[in-house]
Design a protein around this motif. Structure first.
Motif, mmCIF file in Angstrom:
data_model
loop_
_atom_site.group_PDB
_atom_site.id
_atom_site.type_symbol
_atom_site.label_atom_id
_atom_site.label_comp_id
_atom_site.label_asym_id
_atom_site.label_seq_id
_atom_site.Cartn_x
_atom_site.Cartn_y
_atom_site.Cartn_z
ATOM 1 N N ASP A 1 81.460 5.134 24.170
ATOM 2 C CA ASP A 1 80.056 5.478 23.916
ATOM 3 C C ASP A 1 79.122 4.352 24.358
ATOM 4 O O ASP A 1 78.063 4.609 24.962
ATOM 5 N N ARG B 1 77.044 14.952 25.879
ATOM 6 C CA ARG B 1 78.071 14.478 24.940
ATOM 7 C C ARG B 1 78.343 15.489 23.828
ATOM 8 O O ARG B 1 79.479 15.702 23.433
ATOM 9 N N CYS C 1 73.021 12.596 25.621
ATOM 10 C CA CYS C 1 73.380 13.214 24.339
ATOM 11 C C CYS C 1 73.690 14.693 24.542
ATOM 12 O O CYS C 1 74.603 15.238 23.913
#
Length: 535
Positions: free
Chosen positions: A333, A378, A375
């Motif tokens: 991450d 993800r 994001c």
């Protein structure tokens, strides 16, 4: 009357908080705690440094510079021998805590004389060189004495060698500095950059050469973390010496100077965490990685240095992803977040290549947009799909500032609808978002194609075909058919350009033939799905 047995007792009010009278405080206990820590040694060393600083600036005390320097140097050396001798004496009586504390104080004072010598060497260069050599010899003499008569103190030979390297670096600076600034103190700007950006990070990284602890616990002078702690004191003193030279040269301190050393220090701490703790907690390792990720922000004022440090961080996180299974998720991450961080501090020269009207203040907005898009890639949920679509529109606005407003909406809707192919949990909210986005995408595409004929036909049609291809690829790979509404919207968008052409230039025959093909497609769809709706 007696109360009923089932009646609950009434709650009692809590007594108010009151301060204890002075005569109720156990002064003996607190005095005991204070004496156990023995802060008097630390206060004594602090007062000595304060006194040396005041005397060096006092024009009425030994106004001749050489005499003033010699006095302060002698005071520091005598005090250091006093501290080392007292530590050895207490160790002979097995008073471990106080003897270890004194040795730490002595190592903390070891590099202070060189700061005085560097300042005084501008006036008395020969005396500065002599005092620097004397300081090295006296420091070595104290180290040998402690090694001989205080063997319990945990200072392995390799640590002493590294300490000797730092000692020589600090001893050479008073000899180099006067010659470098003989004409003008501004000439120190370039050597100052080398010291902060190359020398100090290398010295900080030298902590990785310290031997690993073999035993944990023991008495105070045998603590397993002592070598690393002492090395930290030496490096900190060296950094303070660098700052003193910059201060003498009237160079204003900048946070960017310490950024490379700070980055190396945090990575070193992560690698040597077992030197302090036998079994470090996973959350502590993650916290150190987060601090490592944030360390380049110290160099934000210097764009190229900032980008270099972020790139080094990205390489470190990539290595952790490949090697360390316990920290793989956190490192992955953080590796991904390095891209928005690089956008945050992007140099203006590089930004103008990607975004025509880029200024460095735009970096924050671009970084947020990238973060929203990442994001969305993800986590495949309706909320992250919407925020990712907003991020894509912002990036297109910066990359194509002269584009018509339709382009931003097209990119946003295409991202959101493609993102919705991965929404696993069906919900009313997701259906509404998908439906509104699909209809808006078709309407926007029809208006754009109509307003800008021939210029946008290919782009709109290709984007729709890509969504159709992704729809069929997911169906093929997963074995589950995605939402039919998506492929229907994509097909309608793909027909926007031909439909607009027919409306503009088509004859009645062409329109009739196109309508025939369209009705045939609808009939095929009805036949193909009859088993779902016919009863």
């Amino acid at each position: 009357m007696n109360p009923e047995p089932n009646t609950p007792p009434s709650p009692q009010a809590e007594p108010p908080l009151t301060l204890l009278p002075l005569h109720h405080i156990d002064w003996r206990y607190w005095a005991n705690r204070l004496l156990v820590c023995n802060p008097f040694f630390l206060c004594s060393a602090a007062l000595l440094l304060f006194g040396v600083n005041r005397l060096s600036l006092d024009p009425s005390f030994l106004p001749e510079e050489g005499a003033n320097l010699l006095f302060n140097f002698s005071a520091l050396q005598i005090y250091s021998f006093l501290v080392a001798g007292t530590a050895i004496l207490l160790a002979r009586r097995k008073i471990w805590y106080d003897s270890a504390l004194l040795e730490v104080v002595e190592h903390g004072l070891m590099l202070v004389p060189f700061m005085l010598i560097s300042q005084g060497a501008l006036i008395t260069r020969s005396l500065g060189s002599v005092l620097a050599g004397c300081a090295v010899i006296l420091a070595a003499l104290r180290a040998v004495s402690v090694r001989r008569w205080y063997p319990q103190f945990n200072l392995p030979p390799r640590a002493m060698v590294l300490g000797g390297v730092l000692l020589l670096v600090n001893a050479l600076l008073p000899m180099i500095f006067p010659r470098a600034v003989a004409m003008d103190t501004d000439d120190w700007a370039k050597p100052n950059t080398y010291l902060w950006f190359i020398a100090l990070p290398l010295l900080v990284g030298g902590a990785n050469l310290l031997p690993r602890p073999k035993n944990y616990g023991g008495s105070n002078p045998e603590r397993h973390w002592l070598p690393l702690f002492l090395y930290t004191l030496w490096v900190t003193g060296t950094g303070a010496h660098f700052w003193c030279l910059a201060h003498i040269s009237n160079l204003p301190f900048q946070l960017a100077w310490i950024a490379p050393a700070a980055l190396v220090a945090v990575w070193t701490m992560y690698a040597r965490l077992e030197d302090c703790l036998l079994a470090p907690a996973l959350i502590l390792r993650r916290a150190l990685l987060v601090v490592t990720f944030l360390a380049p922000l110290l160099a934000y004022a210097r764009p190229w240095l900032f980008e270099l440090l972020v790139f080094i961080n990205a390489l470190g996180f990539a290595v952790l992803v490949l090697r360390n299974s316990s920290m793989r998720n956190a490192a992955r991450d953080l590796f991904a977040l390095c891209l928005p961080l690089m956008a945050l501090g992007m140099p203006q020269e590089v930004g103008r290549i990607l975004f025509p009207y880029f200024i460095r203040e735009n970096g924050f907005t671009i970084a947020i947009a990238l973060l929203l898009v990442m994001c969305g890639l993800r986590w495949f949920r309706p909320l992250t799909g919407c925020t990712g679509a907003i991020g894509m529109a912002v990036l297109v606005a910066f990359g194509w500032p002269g584009a018509p407003g339709h382009a931003y909406w097209q990119v946003a809707f295409l991202f959101l609808l493609t993102h919705s192919l991965a929404w696993n949990k069906p919900s009313t909210c997701a259906q509404w978002i998908r439906g509104i986005a699909g209809i808006a995408w078709f309407m926007n595409a029809a208006l754009w194609v109509h307003d800008y004929p021939w210029k946008t036909d290919l782009g709109v049609t290709l984007s729709a075909m890509l969504l159709i291809a992704a729809w069929f690829a997911i169906w093929r790979a997963s074995g589950e058919r995605p939402n039919l509404f998506l492929v229907s919207c994509a097909g309608a968008v793909a027909l926007c350009a031909p439909g607009d052409y027919l409306i503009r230039y088509g004859s009645a025959g062409l329109i009739a033939m196109a309508a025939s093909v369209f009705l045939f497609a609808i009939g095929f769809t009805v036949a193909w799905t009859r088993h779902r709706w016919a009863h």
